[in-house]
Design a protein around this motif. Structure first.
Motif, short mmCIF file in Angstrom:
data_model
loop_
_atom_site.label_atom_id
_atom_site.label_comp_id
_atom_site.label_asym_id
_atom_site.label_seq_id
_atom_site.Cartn_x
_atom_site.Cartn_y
_atom_site.Cartn_z
N UNK A 10 0.80 -1.19 -0.01
CA UNK A 10 -0.01 -0.10 0.01
C UNK A 10 0.96 1.24 0.16
N UNK A 11 2.15 1.15 -0.02
CA UNK A 11 3.11 2.37 0.41
C UNK A 11 4.19 2.38 -0.60
N UNK A 12 4.10 1.58 -1.62
CA UNK A 12 5.41 1.53 -2.34
C UNK A 12 5.57 3.01 -3.45
N UNK A 13 6.85 3.23 -3.21
CA UNK A 13 7.28 4.38 -4.23
C UNK A 13 7.82 3.81 -5.52
N UNK A 14 7.88 4.81 -6.39
CA UNK A 14 8.47 4.40 -7.84
C UNK A 14 9.87 3.71 -7.61
N UNK A 15 10.63 4.21 -6.63
CA UNK A 15 12.05 3.53 -6.47
C UNK A 15 11.78 2.29 -6.09
#
Lengths: 163, 257
Positions: free
Chosen positions: A80-85
């Motif tokens: 639910x919290x993933x960033x592009x990185x």
């Protein structure tokens, strides 16, 4: 097919497990990164559905370790919290897929089946290569492509039988 | 990965100092971002649980209504015509799930925005940074009764500056333009490549009258201009044919394989 769900949100992951079960995918559940690594050490799952933000060992670290020790296991990131990185890093570590919560259950079920199929095809391809005489030993197979632990073990056994 | 600039030379970017007003503002925002990132994280988990639970209820409903002697099947048969429709239940649960997906997308953008606030100067996708504040801008416009249209091109447009301050600069300029608009007015935010640079333009009707500043008159005296220049960008304003256009421009960074 052996599937492991790793998520610290107990209510979420238990419901997910039930719903996947209704779609013919039986799963085991653990709630943090260390438990996931302990599980893998005892019984290797085919597919792991892995959350990223968890207490203790972060999901990305679990993926990093698995990519070294058990690269045959296909990992589907569900976060639910993933960033592009995070997504780029997961791709680099060869995660099978990257989904964001809340994900459609049928999409998730399809990705799990896809990951399992991919694992099986990879293994079959390795067996076919070896049978065609392109490689002599399990070590050579493993060198050539992604780690083929299962196939490698099969060949080791065959070599023993030949002796 | 090597980087080569097109158009202008790299602007001189000054390090932010907490002793000046802008630096202090950044420090405040960084603290706020920490709290916001945690809140969005928790909200996302709650949303995922509600979404999954609604899905689980749908699954049960499907399964039980298929069973001839299932308890839900019996319950439905006690209805008015001994057959209560299940569709309204599904519709209700579908609505819950759809709303969760929409709320979750908004929360995701807020979460990305919160994380951005911790970032320092670097190369990033200007388009993506605008996408993250899209919902906040739309909410702000809606509250003021302004019809805001946001047009973002597809694909990454890389710029090098401070991401959260870039977002703050765009946000500040949109706010400033909206201050000069009336309820019911329109405003178009459009991003793209212009003159070899990443440009963000804000186009709206021009209103003249006592007590209202024309956009040209704002030149050189507004906070947002200071921010944009601090970021190494440029800002200019033009008007004509009843339209006012504010443009922010930043050098593009081309990444070579």
């Amino acid at each position: 097919m052996k599937v492991l769900l790793v998520d610290d949100e107990i209510e979420f992951v238990n419901t997910l497990s039930n719903r996947l079960g209704m779609r013919g995918i039986q799963t085991d559940v653990v709630h943090d990164g260390q438990q996931a690594l302990d599980y893998v050490a005892k019984q290797e799952p085919d597919v792991i559905v892995l959350d990223l933000k968890m207490p203790g060992i972060y999901g990305m670290e679990v993926l990093r370790r698995l990519s070294k020790t058990n690269p045959d296991i296909q990992v589907v990131i569900l976060t639910g919290h993933g960033t592009e990185r995070d997504e780029e890093e997961a791709q680099r570590l060869k995660a099978f897929d990257y989904l964001r919560k809340p994900a459609d259950i049928d999409t998730l079920a399809d990705r799990i089946r896809g990951a399992y199929r991919y694992k099986m095809e990879k293994t079959m391809a390795a067996v076919a290569f070896a049978e065609a005489g392109e490689f002599n030993t399990a070590k050579e197979i493993a060198k050539e492509g992604d780690s083929l632990k299962t196939t490698g073990q099969m060949f080791k056994n065959e070599e023993k039988d030949d002796e | 990965m090597s980087k080569a600039k097109i158009d202008q030379a790299k602007p001189d970017l000054k390090p932010l100092d907490v002793n000046d007003g802008l630096g202090l503002r950044v420090a405040q925002l960084q603290v706020l971002s920490w709290a916001l990132a945690h809140v969005t994280h928790d909200v996302q988990n709650h949303l995922a649980i509600i979404h999954e639970s609604a899905g689980w209820m749908k699954d049960l409903l499907k399964m039980r209504t298929k069973q001839r002697f299932g308890w839900i099947g019996r319950f439905f048969k006690r209805g008015q015509n001994r057959r209560l429709k299940v569709e309204p239940f599904f519709r209700g649960l579908n609505t819950i799930q759809e709303q969760i997906v929409q709320g979750s997308a908004l929360n995701q953008h807020l979460s990305c925005f919160a994380r951005r606030l911790k970032e320092n100067e670097g190369v990033f996708d200007g388009n993506k940074a605008l996408e993250e504040i899209r919902d906040i801008l739309l909410i702000q416009a809606r509250k003021k009764g302004i019809r805001l249209e946001i047009r973002l091109p597809k694909g990454a447009l890389m710029i090098e500056t401070n991401p959260p301050i870039f977002q703050l600069a765009v946000f500040g300029n949109v706010e400033q333009v909206m201050e000069n608009l009336e309820s019911g007015d329109w405003l178009v935010l459009e991003a793209g490549v212009g003159e070899g640079r990443f440009q963000v333009s804000l186009t709206s009707p021009c209103h003249e009258g006592p007590g209202r500043l024309l956009p040209e008159e704002l030149n050189g005296q507004d906070f947002s201009q200071d921010i944009v220049e601090e970021l190494g960008g440029q800002i200019w304003r033009q008007s004509g044919d009843g339209k006012c256009v504010t443009t922010l421009a930043f050098s593009l960074v081309h990444e070579e394989a």
